[in-house]
Write a protein that holds these residues in place. Structure first.
Motif, PDB file in Angstrom:
ATOM      1  N   LYS A   7      39.887  37.880  10.521  1.00  0.00           N
ATOM      2  CA  LYS A   7      41.290  38.215  10.270  1.00  0.00           C
ATOM      3  C   LYS A   7      41.433  39.301   9.208  1.00  0.00           C
ATOM      4  N   ALA A 115      50.328  38.081   2.597  1.00  0.00           N
ATOM      5  CA  ALA A 115      51.527  37.663   3.334  1.00  0.00           C
ATOM      6  C   ALA A 115      51.213  37.524   4.818  1.00  0.00           C
ATOM      7  N   LEU A 118      48.350  34.347   4.925  1.00  0.00           N
ATOM      8  CA  LEU A 118      48.772  33.029   4.442  1.00  0.00           C
ATOM      9  C   LEU A 118      50.216  32.695   4.794  1.00  0.00           C
ATOM     10  N   GLY A 119      50.923  33.646   5.393  1.00  0.00           N
ATOM     11  CA  GLY A 119      52.291  33.383   5.818  1.00  0.00           C
ATOM     12  C   GLY A 119      53.315  33.965   4.859  1.00  0.00           C
ATOM     13  N   PRO A 120      54.569  34.088   5.322  1.00  0.00           N
ATOM     14  CA  PRO A 120      55.636  34.667   4.497  1.00  0.00           C
ATOM     15  C   PRO A 120      55.856  33.923   3.182  1.00  0.00           C
ATOM     16  N   ALA A 121      55.540  32.629   3.160  1.00  0.00           N
ATOM     17  CA  ALA A 121      55.738  31.845   1.935  1.00  0.00           C
ATOM     18  C   ALA A 121      54.839  32.327   0.801  1.00  0.00           C
ATOM     19  N   GLU A 307      42.271  27.851   2.048  1.00  0.00           N
ATOM     20  CA  GLU A 307      42.871  27.229   3.228  1.00  0.00           C
ATOM     21  C   GLU A 307      42.302  25.845   3.477  1.00  0.00           C
TER      22      GLU A 307
END
Length: 309
Positions: A7, A115, A118-121, A307
């Motif tokens: 990734k 971002a 790990l995501g928008p959070a 993670e």
């Protein structure tokens, strides 16, 4: 770790593309400087505004988070400073080595990559790390160098620092985003589309600029650069992990993002400062190159551990 590495590889591939383009002469130093300026003043500012406008101050600010990051980073800064002095190096160079070992590429690399992975959070914790780095540790560097050269830190120095922070587009965009978000109003759709379109350019352009800026960084003082890279890529996230998870009990997700941000390679703006003050620019330059190359593996490893935990 392999899944995370796959990734992260596209992000580092764009960095590699920028390096190859500059190395082949397709992108010269002037073009790289202008691309960096575009990202810094326009694309990244639009991205930061977009993130901040969708967050409240309470969602971004956390006292345990700030204390954990400040404490861990400050302690490592002092250790690096002391180790450099023990080697018999001048105090000014010790300040820059300490700053190099704790200042990551959060703006150009951390925000878009973390971002996305790990995501928008993850945006809120990364924004807080970026703010602490710019407001606290960049100020410490300036005041330390000024104090060592003039024997004191004057009110004029503090004023220059304050004006510099107020003119920093990253700080301004975050502040304006928070102010707009506090109104509870949505942006006019054409404005929202404009900011989204401009912000979308930040990630590829920033990564390309990072790669292009690596060309010409020499291999001088490799031993010191390796030590500083180890401090940045391994010690910094380790110190932050201890402070966030075991001392200040930071929210696990926010702590994970903080640890991942601490694992980022040395920021390119440290070299700009080293050139400005004429203090160890080659040493810093080599540390940026070494840490960026090694971070392909180390950042993936840290994110995979975050993670899993």
């Amino acid at each position: 770790m392999l899944a995370i590495l796959l990734k992260t590889l596209p992000f580092f591939a764009v960095i590699g593309l920028g390096y190859a383009a500059a190395r082949r002469g397709f992108f010269n130093a002037e073009a790289t400087a202008y691309l960096t300026r575009f990202v810094f003043y326009f694309a990244l500012s639009a991205m930061l505004f977009g993130f901040a406008a969708n967050l409240s101050l309470t969602e971004i600010f956390s006292l345990p988070f700030v204390l954990a990051y400040l404490g861990a980073t400050g302690l490592l800064w002092l250790i690096l400073f002391a180790v450099t002095l023990i080697r018999g190096v001048r105090a000014e160079e010790a300040v820059f080595e300490a700053h190099t070992g704790v200042t990551g590429n959060t703006g150009f690399l951390g925000i878009p990559m973390l971002a996305a992975l790990l995501g928008p959070a993850a945006a809120a914790p990364v924004l807080l790390v970026l703010t602490v780095d710019m407001v606290v540790f960049s100020s410490i560097l300036t005041m330390a160098i000024t104090g060592l050269r003039s024997g004191r830190v004057s009110l004029a120095t503090v004023r220059i620092l304050a004006v510099g922070l107020l003119k920093n587009p990253m700080i301004v965009s975050i502040a304006l985003g928070l102010i707009w978000g506090a109104t509870g109003r949505q942006l006019w759709p054409p404005v929202q589309e404009f900011m989204t379109l401009l912000g979308a350019a930040a990630t590829p352009c920033a990564l390309f600029a990072i790669g292009a800026s690596l060309v010409g960084r020499g291999g001088e003082r490799l031993g010191v650069a390796a030590w500083l890279s180890f401090a940045k890529l391994v010690l910094h996230p380790a110190f932050v992990a201890v402070a966030a998870l075991w001392i200040f009990a930071v929210d696990p997700f926010a702590a994970g993002v903080m640890i991942a941000a601490a694992a980022l390679p040395v920021a390119g703006n440290v070299f700009i400062l080293a050139q400005h003050y004429n203090v160890a620019p080659q040493r810093v330059s080599t540390a940026i190159l070494v840490s960026t190359v090694l971070s392909i593996l180390t950042v993936s490893a840290v994110i995979s551990l975050v993670e899993v935990s």
